[in-house]
Write a protein that holds these residues in place. Structure first.
Motif: not given
Length: 494
Positions: A207-221
């Motif tokens: 779910l966190a990875l999906i939120h990163m994808h939704m917000t364009g978050y740059p650090l996939r950690v």
């Protein structure tokens, strides 16, 4: 467990949804994952309907465990931990299955009680974030464990039947049905009200990875990724309303995981509301790391995972283990004279950065700064927020380069305020100065002293080491550091 500088350990984790083998290299307080294999067997898939393990899941799990046993026997690690959770604990045929595993693989499964599972999940979170405070929630295939944590460690936890396998099929046409079902099982949890919630479990990590994808978050950690209440509620409601096919299309979400994600989203949404949660911190550490952490000596448990992890990274390159601590002591008078940028965390970050001083020693000098930056930003080292990762990456880059243009400038700008970026560059320049001044010799560095007095950067050396200060490169490095500090260099011999 042996608390020597390095040894191997394995954890075989038989969960309600996944069966996993993780091999670790344990170096003091640091835990490095060197092999990780997961099978989404779905052992607990039929619990709601039959009260028994899924026959297909049991066959899949047993096959995986037979393979895991061969892998472990070929190593072998110093110690093998096993843990079985809610499916085997709750299913009427759970004990016979554990017996079959023993007979066919030789593995003795430790079936954790609900209280033990909750405790180990909390210990795992504390292993990765020692200052963690609030409540840990570990969502598995059949159950949810809630455990309070704080300065005194882990409190008394509980187990709730809130995993997806403890419900019927997810109502794709009306998530409101599942919300009502979850709410009914969340009554009477007043003692777990908290502002900070530490989320553990594969579904919530996805779910966190999906939120990163939704917000364009740059650090996939995922580890120590943070979401505010509003961000998490938006993500949960979005995922809860999606079809399985839509979720499968998201990068990094497996087909089997997509089946349980909407349920996991509803559980987190209702927890946020029921417990008054304001911030969600994701943890990549859980029961497995909790088992390893418990086996460490108390003196090792008390060490800081960020400092120890950074030290372990550098020691692997053949670096002098005394250089980092010596640099840290040498730089402390200068940086203690400055306004903190991370509060009490400044000292820990400085200690960690100093222990990374020689990380790039064996890298090509033309690419050293960039390569070290990338490694530090994404290293699997616990005990740091994403902003702190960015800080250490900038400091590591500046230890090897005078350029202010780091790689991934947009990532750094998003994670780190300008004041913190300036401080990281100053710290990197200071480490570079200390290393070049003495040829990275910690014993020689101990004959010099550095201090900041107003607008003067004072470098003092013992009289019999005065010639140490004559180098042209030394002068450049001193001037560069002074520039970062808005100071002028003053050299003294004592």
């Amino acid at each position: 467990m042996n608390d020597s500088p390095g040894h191997d350990a394995a954890v075989i984790d038989v969960g309600s949804n996944s069966v996993r083998l993780v091999l670790y290299r344990v170096e003091g307080r640091s835990m490095w994952t060197v092999f990780n294999e997961k099978v989404l067997a779905g052992l607990g898939r039929d619990l709601k309907e039959t009260g028994r393990l899924s026959p297909e899941g049991a066959a899949s799990a047993l096959s995986a465990l037979k393979r895991f046993r061969i892998v472990v026997d070929r190593l072998p690690p110093e110690r093998v931990f096993t843990a079985a959770t809610a499916a085997i604990r709750d299913a009427e045929d759970g004990p016979p299955f554990a017996g079959r595993v023993q007979a066919e693989t030789g593995l003795s499964l430790r079936v954790l009680t609900g209280a033990e599972e909750a405790r180990y999940a909390a210990l795992g979170v504390l292993a990765g974030a020692p200052a963690g405070d609030g409540v840990v929630g570990d969502l598995g295939g059949a159950s949810l464990e809630l455990t309070p944590i704080g300065p005194k460690g882990a409190g008394e936890g509980i187990t709730l039947p809130l995993g997806p396998f403890s419900f019927g099929p997810y109502p794709d046409d009306d998530p409101e049905i599942r919300r009502r079902e979850v709410d009914a099982r969340l009554e009477g949890l007043e003692r777990f009200h908290t502002e900070s919630f530490h989320a553990v479990g594969g579904a919530w990590r996805n779910l966190a990875l999906i939120h990163m994808h939704m917000t364009g978050y740059p650090l996939r950690v995922v580890h120590q990724y943070e979401m505010s209440r509003a961000e998490a509620l938006n993500a949960c409601r979005f995922v809860a309303s999606q079809s399985r096919r839509s979720l499968e299309a998201v990068e990094g979400v497996s087909k089997k995981r997509a089946e349980t994600l909407p349920h996991a989203a509803v559980v987190l949404e209702r927890l946020i509301i029921a417990l008054g949660i304001e911030r969600i911190d994701l943890s990549a550490y859980g029961v497995r790391e909790g088992l390893l952490f418990e086996a460490m000596a108390p003196t090792v448990q008390a060490l800081d995972p960020l400092i120890e992890g950074c030290a372990a990274l550098s020691v692997r390159t053949g670096a002098d283990a005394t250089l980092g601590p010596t640099l840290d002591a040498w730089l402390t008078p200068v940086f203690d004279a400055l306004e903190p940028v991370f509060g009490a965390r400044d000292a820990i970050l400085r200690a960690a950065a100093c222990r990374l001083a020689d990380l790039g020693a064996r890298l090509h000098p033309d690419h050293r700064a960039d390569l070290v930056f990338e490694q530090v930003l994404r290293a699997p080292v616990a005990g740091q927020s994403h902003a702190e990762r960015a800080f250490l990456a900038v400091a590591a880059f500046s230890r090897h380069s005078s350029s202010n243009n780091t790689p991934e400038p947009s990532t750094i700008a998003r994670l780190l305020p300008e004041a913190a970026r300036r401080r990281a560059r100053a710290l990197g320049a200071a480490i570079r100065f200390g290393c070049d001044l003495t040829g990275r010799d910690s014993a020689l560095l101990a004959h010099t002293r550095l201090a900041l007095k107003g607008d003067r950067l004072l470098l003092t050396t013992d009289a019999d080491r005065a010639d140490l200060l004559l180098g042209e490169q030394t002068s450049r490095r001193a001037a560069a550091l002074a520039g970062h500090l808005d100071a002028k260099v003053e050299i003294r011999v004592s």
